[in-house]
Design a protein around this motif. Structure first.
Motif, PDB file in Angstrom:
ATOM      1  N   THR A  29       9.088  48.736  91.078  1.00  0.00           N
ATOM      2  CA  THR A  29       8.737  50.114  91.414  1.00  0.00           C
ATOM      3  C   THR A  29       9.558  51.110  90.592  1.00  0.00           C
ATOM      4  O   THR A  29       9.051  52.160  90.199  1.00  0.00           O
ATOM      5  CB  THR A  29       8.918  50.384  92.919  1.00  0.00           C
ATOM      6  N   ALA A  30      10.813  50.785  90.319  1.00  0.00           N
ATOM      7  CA  ALA A  30      11.620  51.642  89.452  1.00  0.00           C
ATOM      8  C   ALA A  30      11.044  51.648  88.038  1.00  0.00           C
ATOM      9  O   ALA A  30      11.028  52.687  87.360  1.00  0.00           O
ATOM     10  CB  ALA A  30      13.071  51.166  89.430  1.00  0.00           C
ATOM     11  N   MET A  31      10.558  50.486  87.588  1.00  0.00           N
ATOM     12  CA  MET A  31       9.926  50.417  86.275  1.00  0.00           C
ATOM     13  C   MET A  31       8.661  51.279  86.246  1.00  0.00           C
ATOM     14  O   MET A  31       8.396  51.990  85.272  1.00  0.00           O
ATOM     15  CB  MET A  31       9.589  48.966  85.922  1.00  0.00           C
ATOM     16  N   ALA A  32       7.893  51.250  87.342  1.00  0.00           N
ATOM     17  CA  ALA A  32       6.686  52.075  87.417  1.00  0.00           C
ATOM     18  C   ALA A  32       7.032  53.556  87.337  1.00  0.00           C
ATOM     19  O   ALA A  32       6.305  54.341  86.713  1.00  0.00           O
ATOM     20  CB  ALA A  32       5.918  51.768  88.694  1.00  0.00           C
ATOM     21  N   ASP A  33       8.135  53.958  87.967  1.00  0.00           N
ATOM     22  CA  ASP A  33       8.581  55.350  87.876  1.00  0.00           C
ATOM     23  C   ASP A  33       8.781  55.757  86.418  1.00  0.00           C
ATOM     24  O   ASP A  33       8.338  56.825  85.987  1.00  0.00           O
ATOM     25  CB  ASP A  33       9.903  55.551  88.629  1.00  0.00           C
ATOM     26  N   ALA A  34       9.454  54.893  85.672  1.00  0.00           N
ATOM     27  CA  ALA A  34       9.764  55.207  84.272  1.00  0.00           C
ATOM     28  C   ALA A  34       8.503  55.213  83.415  1.00  0.00           C
ATOM     29  O   ALA A  34       8.324  56.097  82.560  1.00  0.00           O
ATOM     30  CB  ALA A  34      10.778  54.203  83.732  1.00  0.00           C
ATOM     31  N   ILE A  35       7.632  54.237  83.616  1.00  0.00           N
ATOM     32  CA  ILE A  35       6.394  54.186  82.834  1.00  0.00           C
ATOM     33  C   ILE A  35       5.538  55.411  83.108  1.00  0.00           C
ATOM     34  O   ILE A  35       4.925  55.984  82.200  1.00  0.00           O
ATOM     35  CB  ILE A  35       5.605  52.899  83.160  1.00  0.00           C
ATOM     36  N   THR A  36       5.500  55.849  84.371  1.00  0.00           N
ATOM     37  CA  THR A  36       4.659  56.982  84.740  1.00  0.00           C
ATOM     38  C   THR A  36       5.028  58.232  83.952  1.00  0.00           C
ATOM     39  O   THR A  36       4.153  59.017  83.576  1.00  0.00           O
ATOM     40  CB  THR A  36       4.760  57.260  86.248  1.00  0.00           C
ATOM     41  N   GLU A  37       6.315  58.430  83.690  1.00  0.00           N
ATOM     42  CA  GLU A  37       6.731  59.610  82.927  1.00  0.00           C
ATOM     43  C   GLU A  37       6.048  59.637  81.565  1.00  0.00           C
ATOM     44  O   GLU A  37       5.545  60.684  81.125  1.00  0.00           O
ATOM     45  CB  GLU A  37       8.253  59.623  82.756  1.00  0.00           C
ATOM     46  N   ASP A  38       5.998  58.490  80.881  1.00  0.00           N
ATOM     47  CA  ASP A  38       5.350  58.432  79.568  1.00  0.00           C
ATOM     48  C   ASP A  38       3.827  58.523  79.693  1.00  0.00           C
ATOM     49  O   ASP A  38       3.164  59.124  78.839  1.00  0.00           O
ATOM     50  CB  ASP A  38       5.744  57.141  78.843  1.00  0.00           C
ATOM     51  N   VAL A  39       3.271  57.922  80.741  1.00  0.00           N
ATOM     52  CA  VAL A  39       1.823  57.973  80.935  1.00  0.00           C
ATOM     53  C   VAL A  39       1.370  59.411  81.192  1.00  0.00           C
ATOM     54  O   VAL A  39       0.366  59.875  80.644  1.00  0.00           O
ATOM     55  CB  VAL A  39       1.393  57.050  82.091  1.00  0.00           C
ATOM     56  N   MET A  40       2.117  60.137  82.017  1.00  0.00           N
ATOM     57  CA  MET A  40       1.746  61.514  82.335  1.00  0.00           C
ATOM     58  C   MET A  40       1.672  62.379  81.078  1.00  0.00           C
ATOM     59  O   MET A  40       0.890  63.323  81.006  1.00  0.00           O
ATOM     60  CB  MET A  40       2.743  62.112  83.322  1.00  0.00           C
ATOM     61  N   ALA A  41       2.475  62.023  80.075  1.00  0.00           N
ATOM     62  CA  ALA A  41       2.521  62.816  78.845  1.00  0.00           C
ATOM     63  C   ALA A  41       1.272  62.643  77.983  1.00  0.00           C
ATOM     64  O   ALA A  41       1.045  63.434  77.067  1.00  0.00           O
ATOM     65  CB  ALA A  41       3.758  62.447  78.032  1.00  0.00           C
ATOM     66  N   ILE A  42       0.460  61.609  78.261  1.00  0.00           N
ATOM     67  CA  ILE A  42      -0.740  61.391  77.435  1.00  0.00           C
ATOM     68  C   ILE A  42      -2.024  61.548  78.251  1.00  0.00           C
ATOM     69  O   ILE A  42      -3.091  61.123  77.818  1.00  0.00           O
ATOM     70  CB  ILE A  42      -0.714  60.005  76.757  1.00  0.00           C
ATOM     71  N   LEU A  43      -1.926  62.172  79.405  1.00  0.00           N
ATOM     72  CA  LEU A  43      -3.122  62.348  80.234  1.00  0.00           C
ATOM     73  C   LEU A  43      -3.823  63.670  79.929  1.00  0.00           C
ATOM     74  O   LEU A  43      -4.231  64.413  80.817  1.00  0.00           O
ATOM     75  CB  LEU A  43      -2.758  62.251  81.718  1.00  0.00           C
ATOM     76  N   ASP A  44      -3.971  63.941  78.635  1.00  0.00           N
ATOM     77  CA  ASP A  44      -4.729  65.112  78.201  1.00  0.00           C
ATOM     78  C   ASP A  44      -6.219  64.817  78.140  1.00  0.00           C
ATOM     79  O   ASP A  44      -7.018  65.678  77.793  1.00  0.00           O
ATOM     80  CB  ASP A  44      -4.237  65.583  76.834  1.00  0.00           C
ATOM     81  N   ARG A  45      -6.576  63.589  78.463  1.00  0.00           N
ATOM     82  CA  ARG A  45      -7.980  63.163  78.536  1.00  0.00           C
ATOM     83  C   ARG A  45      -8.067  62.045  79.554  1.00  0.00           C
ATOM     84  O   ARG A  45      -7.040  61.502  79.983  1.00  0.00           O
ATOM     85  CB  ARG A  45      -8.475  62.699  77.168  1.00  0.00           C
ATOM     86  N   PRO A  46      -9.280  61.688  79.992  1.00  0.00           N
ATOM     87  CA  PRO A  46      -9.392  60.637  80.999  1.00  0.00           C
ATOM     88  C   PRO A  46      -8.744  59.332  80.541  1.00  0.00           C
ATOM     89  O   PRO A  46      -8.680  59.033  79.348  1.00  0.00           O
ATOM     90  CB  PRO A  46     -10.912  60.466  81.169  1.00  0.00           C
ATOM     91  N   ALA A 103       8.470  40.234  89.866  1.00  0.00           N
ATOM     92  CA  ALA A 103       7.172  40.155  90.528  1.00  0.00           C
ATOM     93  C   ALA A 103       7.308  39.547  91.922  1.00  0.00           C
ATOM     94  O   ALA A 103       6.658  39.990  92.876  1.00  0.00           O
ATOM     95  CB  ALA A 103       6.210  39.319  89.683  1.00  0.00           C
ATOM     96  N   ASP A 104       8.179  38.550  92.052  1.00  0.00           N
ATOM     97  CA  ASP A 104       8.342  37.861  93.326  1.00  0.00           C
ATOM     98  C   ASP A 104       9.000  38.756  94.377  1.00  0.00           C
ATOM     99  O   ASP A 104       8.711  38.638  95.577  1.00  0.00           O
ATOM    100  CB  ASP A 104       9.190  36.598  93.109  1.00  0.00           C
ATOM    101  N   GLU A 105       9.875  39.638  93.936  1.00  0.00           N
ATOM    102  CA  GLU A 105      10.617  40.493  94.867  1.00  0.00           C
ATOM    103  C   GLU A 105       9.883  41.796  95.191  1.00  0.00           C
ATOM    104  O   GLU A 105      10.328  42.561  96.044  1.00  0.00           O
ATOM    105  CB  GLU A 105      11.995  40.803  94.275  1.00  0.00           C
ATOM    106  N   TYR A 106       8.752  42.043  94.533  1.00  0.00           N
ATOM    107  CA  TYR A 106       7.990  43.263  94.811  1.00  0.00           C
ATOM    108  C   TYR A 106       7.453  43.247  96.240  1.00  0.00           C
ATOM    109  O   TYR A 106       6.927  42.238  96.709  1.00  0.00           O
ATOM    110  CB  TYR A 106       6.812  43.382  93.835  1.00  0.00           C
ATOM    111  N   ARG A 107       7.603  44.365  96.915  1.00  0.00           N
ATOM    112  CA  ARG A 107       7.049  44.530  98.260  1.00  0.00           C
ATOM    113  C   ARG A 107       6.271  45.835  98.319  1.00  0.00           C
ATOM    114  O   ARG A 107       6.778  46.894  97.948  1.00  0.00           O
ATOM    115  CB  ARG A 107       8.163  44.530  99.326  1.00  0.00           C
ATOM    116  N   TYR A 108       5.077  45.748  98.805  1.00  0.00           N
ATOM    117  CA  TYR A 108       4.201  46.907  98.901  1.00  0.00           C
ATOM    118  C   TYR A 108       4.689  47.879  99.971  1.00  0.00           C
ATOM    119  O   TYR A 108       5.016  47.483 101.086  1.00  0.00           O
ATOM    120  CB  TYR A 108       2.789  46.433  99.234  1.00  0.00           C
TER     121      TYR A 108
END
Length: 256
Positions: A66-83, A172-177
């Protein structure tokens, strides 16, 4: 696309949609290097590069998904100028889902689809009970097969790869929803017909994680069906994304 989490092997500035791809545990962005050749010009492929591999080999591994997802999201948000659509394979499906959750509060959402491949739904992820020592990692990799099993044939390569594999399997094994609002984009869950780790019944559990459309599909092959029939997989993605690409008619996949 420069340093950070995202790699674009074939930039397409005029693309109408970005397909952001998340590799499996032990995988790397290069798994999607050939995908642009299977896709029409309207689609730009962007691949996520996890730390500790390829051009990020010297960087510390990340243990918390989930911490990794936080970091990836920052970069993803920067390229959401299109669908954009997200595709994640195995562990990458959970990473893609967690990124989608973080993007979702924006309205209207720029995310048009989540493709979850070969991984149980977030609320169905359960610990294996493994500690993933050398023998357990070897057995796990051998059972999954695919290109991830290549290091088993070379002891030196295996020793270089083992820490990354162990880290990713444990992550992956330690991930909890954590329960939360469902996504507002459609989800397509894709399984390999011969994958004992992710069955058609497992795929259907993803339906609970969206208020938009849901579909479960299967393709020939095992856990790494995506390596066995990449053309069929890309054609399936395009079939679902057709309305977001060209309202005048279907966009056909390119095979070769």
């Amino acid at each position: 696309m420069g340093p950070g989490w995202l790699r674009t092997f074939r930039p397409r500035p005029a693309a109408r949609l970005r397909l952001i791809c998340f590799p499996n545990a032990g995988g790397a962005a290069s798994a999607f290097r050939d995908w642009p050749g299977l896709l029409p010009p309207q689609v730009e492929v962007v691949a996520v590069q996890y730390p500790g591999r390829q051009d990020r080999y010297g960087e510390p591994l990340v243990r918390d998904l989930t911490a990794m997802a936080d970091a990836i999201t920052e970069d993803v948000m920067a390229i959401l100028d299109r669908p954009a659509a997200l595709f994640g394979h195995s562990m990458g499906a959970i990473a893609a889902f967690e990124v989608a959750r973080r993007v979702r509060p924006r309205y209207p959402s720029p995310l048009v689809h989540l493709f979850a491949s070969a991984r149980k739904a977030p609320d169905a992820c359960e610990p294996t009970g493994l500690e993933f020592d050398d023998d357990e990692v070897r057995a796990f990799v051998r059972r999954l097969g695919g290109s991830g099993a290549v290091p088993l044939q070379d002891e030196e390569l295996w020793r270089l790869t083992l820490p990354m594999l162990r880290n990713d399997f444990l992550m992956a094994d330690e991930y909890r929803y954590t329960p939360g609002a469902p996504l507002t984009c459609p989800i397509t869950a894709i399984s390999g017909e011969n994958d004992p780790a992710f069955t058609a019944a497992d795929a259907r559990r993803w339906a609970a994680h969206t208020v938009a459309g849901f579909e479960a599909r299967s393709l020939p092959g095992g856990h790494f069906y995506n390596e066995e029939v990449p053309g069929e997989l890309v054609a399936l993605l395009l079939e679902r994304l057709d309305g977001d690409l060209d309202g005048s008619g279907r966009v056909e996949a390119r095979h070769g």
